[in-house]
Design an enzyme around this catalytic site. Structure first.
Site, PDB file in Angstrom:
ATOM      1  N   LYS A 187      41.811  35.042  41.664  1.00  0.00           N
ATOM      2  CA  LYS A 187      41.237  36.178  42.418  1.00  0.00           C
ATOM      3  C   LYS A 187      40.999  35.753  43.878  1.00  0.00           C
ATOM      4  CE  LYS A 187      40.321  39.751  41.230  1.00  0.00           C
ATOM      5  NZ  LYS A 187      41.131  41.002  41.083  1.00  0.00           N
TER       6      LYS A 187
ATOM      7  N   THR B 101      36.039  40.060  42.995  1.00  0.00           N
ATOM      8  CA  THR B 101      34.861  39.683  42.227  1.00  0.00           C
ATOM      9  C   THR B 101      33.977  38.728  43.010  1.00  0.00           C
ATOM     10  OG1 THR B 101      34.196  38.382  40.298  1.00  0.00           O
ATOM     11  CG2 THR B 101      36.357  37.924  41.169  1.00  0.00           C
ATOM     12  N   ASP B 102      32.687  38.711  42.664  1.00  0.00           N
ATOM     13  CA  ASP B 102      31.780  37.739  43.292  1.00  0.00           C
ATOM     14  C   ASP B 102      32.075  36.306  42.840  1.00  0.00           C
ATOM     15  OD1 ASP B 102      30.846  37.949  40.679  1.00  0.00           O
ATOM     16  OD2 ASP B 102      28.783  38.492  41.225  1.00  0.00           O
ATOM     17  N   GLU B 103      32.888  36.161  41.775  1.00  0.00           N
ATOM     18  CA  GLU B 103      33.159  34.817  41.259  1.00  0.00           C
ATOM     19  C   GLU B 103      33.944  33.958  42.236  1.00  0.00           C
ATOM     20  OE1 GLU B 103      34.516  34.455  37.283  1.00  0.00           O
ATOM     21  OE2 GLU B 103      33.326  36.148  36.581  1.00  0.00           O
TER      22      GLU B 103
ATOM     23  N   TYR C 229      40.739  31.880  36.361  1.00  0.00           N
ATOM     24  CA  TYR C 229      40.620  33.305  36.716  1.00  0.00           C
ATOM     25  C   TYR C 229      40.113  33.468  38.150  1.00  0.00           C
ATOM     26  CZ  TYR C 229      38.231  37.766  37.348  1.00  0.00           C
ATOM     27  OH  TYR C 229      37.760  38.940  37.878  1.00  0.00           O
TER      28      TYR C 229
HETATM   29  P1  NAD Z   1      40.436  44.763  32.325  1.00  0.00           P
HETATM   30  O1  NAD Z   1      40.982  43.481  31.782  1.00  0.00           O
HETATM   31  O2  NAD Z   1      39.566  45.601  31.472  1.00  0.00           O
HETATM   32  O3  NAD Z   1      41.653  45.699  32.806  1.00  0.00           O
HETATM   33  C1  NAD Z   1      42.770  45.195  33.466  1.00  0.00           C
HETATM   34  C2  NAD Z   1      43.881  46.259  33.401  1.00  0.00           C
HETATM   35  O4  NAD Z   1      45.012  45.770  34.158  1.00  0.00           O
HETATM   36  C3  NAD Z   1      44.395  46.536  31.982  1.00  0.00           C
HETATM   37  O5  NAD Z   1      44.513  47.915  31.765  1.00  0.00           O
HETATM   38  C4  NAD Z   1      45.757  45.855  31.945  1.00  0.00           C
HETATM   39  O6  NAD Z   1      46.673  46.492  31.058  1.00  0.00           O
HETATM   40  C5  NAD Z   1      46.187  45.957  33.402  1.00  0.00           C
HETATM   41  N1  NAD Z   1      47.166  44.925  33.770  1.00  0.00           N
HETATM   42  C6  NAD Z   1      47.049  43.589  33.547  1.00  0.00           C
HETATM   43  N2  NAD Z   1      48.151  42.957  34.018  1.00  0.00           N
HETATM   44  C7  NAD Z   1      48.944  43.918  34.575  1.00  0.00           C
HETATM   45  C8  NAD Z   1      50.197  43.897  35.235  1.00  0.00           C
HETATM   46  N3  NAD Z   1      50.872  42.735  35.409  1.00  0.00           N
HETATM   47  N4  NAD Z   1      50.718  45.058  35.693  1.00  0.00           N
HETATM   48  C9  NAD Z   1      50.045  46.231  35.510  1.00  0.00           C
HETATM   49  N5  NAD Z   1      48.860  46.318  34.872  1.00  0.00           N
HETATM   50  C10 NAD Z   1      48.316  45.174  34.413  1.00  0.00           C
HETATM   51  O7  NAD Z   1      39.720  44.356  33.688  1.00  0.00           O
HETATM   52  P2  NAD Z   1      38.404  44.972  34.384  1.00  0.00           P
HETATM   53  O8  NAD Z   1      37.216  44.279  33.866  1.00  0.00           O
HETATM   54  O9  NAD Z   1      38.492  46.444  34.359  1.00  0.00           O
HETATM   55  O10 NAD Z   1      38.637  44.464  35.880  1.00  0.00           O
HETATM   56  C11 NAD Z   1      39.372  45.266  36.816  1.00  0.00           C
HETATM   57  C12 NAD Z   1      39.357  44.590  38.172  1.00  0.00           C
HETATM   58  O11 NAD Z   1      38.023  44.455  38.617  1.00  0.00           O
HETATM   59  C13 NAD Z   1      39.946  43.183  38.186  1.00  0.00           C
HETATM   60  O12 NAD Z   1      40.673  43.015  39.379  1.00  0.00           O
HETATM   61  C14 NAD Z   1      38.738  42.271  38.160  1.00  0.00           C
HETATM   62  O13 NAD Z   1      39.022  41.036  38.773  1.00  0.00           O
HETATM   63  C15 NAD Z   1      37.751  43.095  38.962  1.00  0.00           C
HETATM   64  N6  NAD Z   1      36.311  42.847  38.688  1.00  0.00           N
HETATM   65  C16 NAD Z   1      35.845  42.941  37.410  1.00  0.00           C
HETATM   66  C17 NAD Z   1      34.480  42.786  37.174  1.00  0.00           C
HETATM   67  C18 NAD Z   1      33.888  42.930  35.784  1.00  0.00           C
HETATM   68  O14 NAD Z   1      32.690  42.788  35.623  1.00  0.00           O
HETATM   69  N7  NAD Z   1      34.673  43.246  34.764  1.00  0.00           N
HETATM   70  C19 NAD Z   1      33.622  42.505  38.249  1.00  0.00           C
HETATM   71  C20 NAD Z   1      34.154  42.395  39.546  1.00  0.00           C
HETATM   72  C21 NAD Z   1      35.499  42.584  39.748  1.00  0.00           C
HETATM   73  O1  TDX Z   2      30.166  35.786  23.716  1.00  0.00           O
HETATM   74  C1  TDX Z   2      29.793  35.522  24.864  1.00  0.00           C
HETATM   75  N1  TDX Z   2      28.588  34.878  25.046  1.00  0.00           N
HETATM   76  C2  TDX Z   2      28.107  34.554  26.265  1.00  0.00           C
HETATM   77  O2  TDX Z   2      27.013  33.972  26.359  1.00  0.00           O
HETATM   78  C3  TDX Z   2      30.546  35.905  26.046  1.00  0.00           C
HETATM   79  C4  TDX Z   2      31.870  36.607  25.904  1.00  0.00           C
HETATM   80  C5  TDX Z   2      30.031  35.576  27.278  1.00  0.00           C
HETATM   81  N2  TDX Z   2      28.845  34.914  27.400  1.00  0.00           N
HETATM   82  C6  TDX Z   2      28.288  34.644  28.740  1.00  0.00           C
HETATM   83  C7  TDX Z   2      29.231  34.051  29.760  1.00  0.00           C
HETATM   84  C8  TDX Z   2      28.687  34.631  31.067  1.00  0.00           C
HETATM   85  O3  TDX Z   2      27.578  33.855  31.507  1.00  0.00           O
HETATM   86  O4  TDX Z   2      27.941  35.940  29.273  1.00  0.00           O
HETATM   87  C9  TDX Z   2      28.178  36.007  30.682  1.00  0.00           C
HETATM   88  C10 TDX Z   2      29.172  37.125  30.964  1.00  0.00           C
HETATM   89  O5  TDX Z   2      30.428  36.745  30.412  1.00  0.00           O
HETATM   90  P1  TDX Z   2      31.764  37.621  30.599  1.00  0.00           P
HETATM   91  O6  TDX Z   2      31.541  38.998  30.070  1.00  0.00           O
HETATM   92  O7  TDX Z   2      32.909  36.840  30.068  1.00  0.00           O
HETATM   93  O8  TDX Z   2      31.819  37.797  32.180  1.00  0.00           O
HETATM   94  P2  TDX Z   2      31.937  36.743  33.398  1.00  0.00           P
HETATM   95  O9  TDX Z   2      32.580  35.476  32.995  1.00  0.00           O
HETATM   96  O10 TDX Z   2      30.617  36.704  34.089  1.00  0.00           O
HETATM   97  O11 TDX Z   2      33.015  37.549  34.313  1.00  0.00           O
HETATM   98  C11 TDX Z   2      32.909  38.992  34.472  1.00  0.00           C
HETATM   99  O12 TDX Z   2      32.314  39.323  35.705  1.00  0.00           O
HETATM  100  C12 TDX Z   2      33.053  39.050  36.854  1.00  0.00           C
HETATM  101  C13 TDX Z   2      34.266  39.652  34.348  1.00  0.00           C
HETATM  102  O13 TDX Z   2      34.856  39.311  33.087  1.00  0.00           O
HETATM  103  C14 TDX Z   2      35.158  39.247  35.471  1.00  0.00           C
HETATM  104  O14 TDX Z   2      36.394  39.947  35.410  1.00  0.00           O
HETATM  105  C15 TDX Z   2      34.476  39.578  36.777  1.00  0.00           C
HETATM  106  O15 TDX Z   2      35.213  39.075  37.850  1.00  0.00           O
END
Ligand code: NAD
Ligand code: TDX
Length: 332
Positions: free
Chosen positions: A152, A121-123, A148
């Site tokens: 990462k 992630t960019d975080e 978190y």
């Molecule tokens: P998510 O929480 O929707 O999905 C995570 C999945 O991993 C789930 O299906 C869960 O059951 C599985 N899991 C969790 N712990 C596990 C374990 N110990 N063993 C096996 N499976 C396990 O997450 P997401 O938003 O789809 O993110 C997926 C990946 O992408 C992560 O690595 C996250 O850091 C990265 N990422 C997410 C975002 C975003 O915007 N959501 C952005 C950049 C990177």
């Molecule tokens: O109810 C809300 N109100 C609100 O203002 C929630 C749930 C979030 N927010 C804000 C927090 C953030 O500024 O919205 C923005 C996005 O929040 P999230 O969906 O929780 O995402 P963020 O914390 O940015 O992280 C996401 O992007 C990077 C993913 O959850 C991570 O897994 C990924 O690494």
């Protein structure tokens, strides 16, 4: 044709990737997923049985991970605890899955010389000021803010060390915020869409001015496939689609699309340590590997996503009450 092992394939981005791969390539896919609260088997409905297999299991289970890694050509590692708010409440599962889980996988990949792609992630780079023209690049120093993002960051560093010290054939990608179908209702965009669909008001943290750089999950998937195909071993690639928006603007778009007044939201308690702004410079991926995003119109992609949640209430409704109860307990 390759045999891909996709960890976390029942989660949001992993399931979008699995659908994308089975549609766009002739690879076969095995998903390894623990099915935590964030995993949903229904996200994998309708996939071709001859090219897809699901294994329920934990990425910290060394024996299972070893066996599966041995039998595949590449591991694409999505599994993680992924929600910042949960990590502030209880960091422990983030250390177990994100750190020990990644360690378990790269040890197996090293033993079997299996190609490894690490999803990050960019975080890991911390945040930028709202008025700063700078964006993150592959050279930006790591500076994570939350439990978190620090786990990462730790997992990225493990992968880099395994490349250098053990010759692990790995690449890393750090992507910006994804949107699209199959995203858990705890996350920002699905939470607000499903609130409005249920007649409740969206909840903005703090002033709503924080900026996220949005990318459609399909563009993330095409970027990962590009890196698997043509990426240089040991390299990190940033993935982003020039989608910067502040949270208030996103909520206003959702309200308007669903026929509500644009100001029908509540401001709630801010997230502790809330990162101000993320922004990705994906020049390396575009120029060195020739990748381009296809979803350039955020409003259009968001509108499709809203329609998906409207049409798939049975997918999200069972999770909604529990997610909102957790938020209420945190004053959010
Ligand atoms: P998510 O929480 O929707 O999905 C995570 C999945 O991993 C789930 O299906 C869960 O059951 C599985 N899991 C969790 N712990 C596990 C374990 N110990 N063993 C096996 N499976 C396990 O997450 P997401 O938003 O789809 O993110 C997926 C990946 O992408 C992560 O690595 C996250 O850091 C990265 N990422 C997410 C975002 C975003 O915007 N959501 C952005 C950049 C990177
Ligand atoms: O109810 C809300 N109100 C609100 O203002 C929630 C749930 C979030 N927010 C804000 C927090 C953030 O500024 O919205 C923005 C996005 O929040 P999230 O969906 O929780 O995402 P963020 O914390 O940015 O992280 C996401 O992007 C990077 C993913 O959850 C991570 O897994 C990924 O690494």
């Amino acid at each position: 044709m390759s045999r891909l092992l996709v960890t976390g394939g029942a989660g949001f981005i992993g399931s979008n990737f699995v659908h994308f791969v089975l549609r766009e390539t002739d690879h076969t896919v095995t998903v390894l997923d623990k099915l935590t609260y964030a995993g949903n088997l229904a996200s994998l409905d309708g996939l071709p049985e001859d090219r897809f297999r699901f294994v329920q299991g934990d990425i910290t289970d060394a024996a299972l991970v070893d066996e599966l890694t041995r039998d595949h050509d590449a591991v694409v590692h999505y599994a993680a605890e992924s929600h910042n708010d949960n990590s502030l409440d209880d960091p422990r599962p983030f250390l177990d899955t994100n750190i020990i889980g990644t360690y378990t996988l790269i040890e197996a990949a090293r033993r079997h010389d299996t190609r490894f792609h690490h999803i990050s992630t960019d975080e890991v780079y911390g945040d930028l000021e709202l008025d700063d023209p700078a964006r993150f690049t592959e050279e930006t120093p790591y500076n994570p803010s939350s439990p978190y993002s620090s786990t990462k960051a730790g997992s990225d560093l493990l992968v880099r060390a395994w490349v250098r010290s053990f010759g692990l054939r790995a690449t890393i990608s750090n992507c910006s915020n994804n949107y699209g179908p199959y995203q858990h209702v705890e996350k920002f965009i699905p939470r607000q869409i499903t609130n409005v669909l249920r007649g409740e008001r969206p909840k903005l943290y703090g002033s709503g001015e924080n900026v996220r750089d949005w990318i459609h999950a399909n563009d993330h998937s095409s970027a990962v496939l590009t890196i698997l195909d043509r990426g240089t071993i040991g390299e990190t690639y940033l993935i982003g689609a020039d989608g910067e928006k502040n949270n208030k603007d996103v909520v206003e778009l959702i309200l308007t699309e669903l026929g509500q007044p644009a100001d029908a939201y509540d401001l709630v308690r801010d997230r502790p340590g809330h990162d101000l702004r993320y922004a990705i410079d994906s020049t390396r991926l575009r120029t060195e590997l020739g990748w381009t995003p296809r979803f350039s119109d955020f409003a259009e992609g968001l509108s499709d996503t809203i329609a998906w949640y409207r049409d798939n209430e049975a997918w999200w409704m069972p999770q909604k009450d529990a997610a909102e109860a957790r938020y209420r307990a945190q004053g959010q």
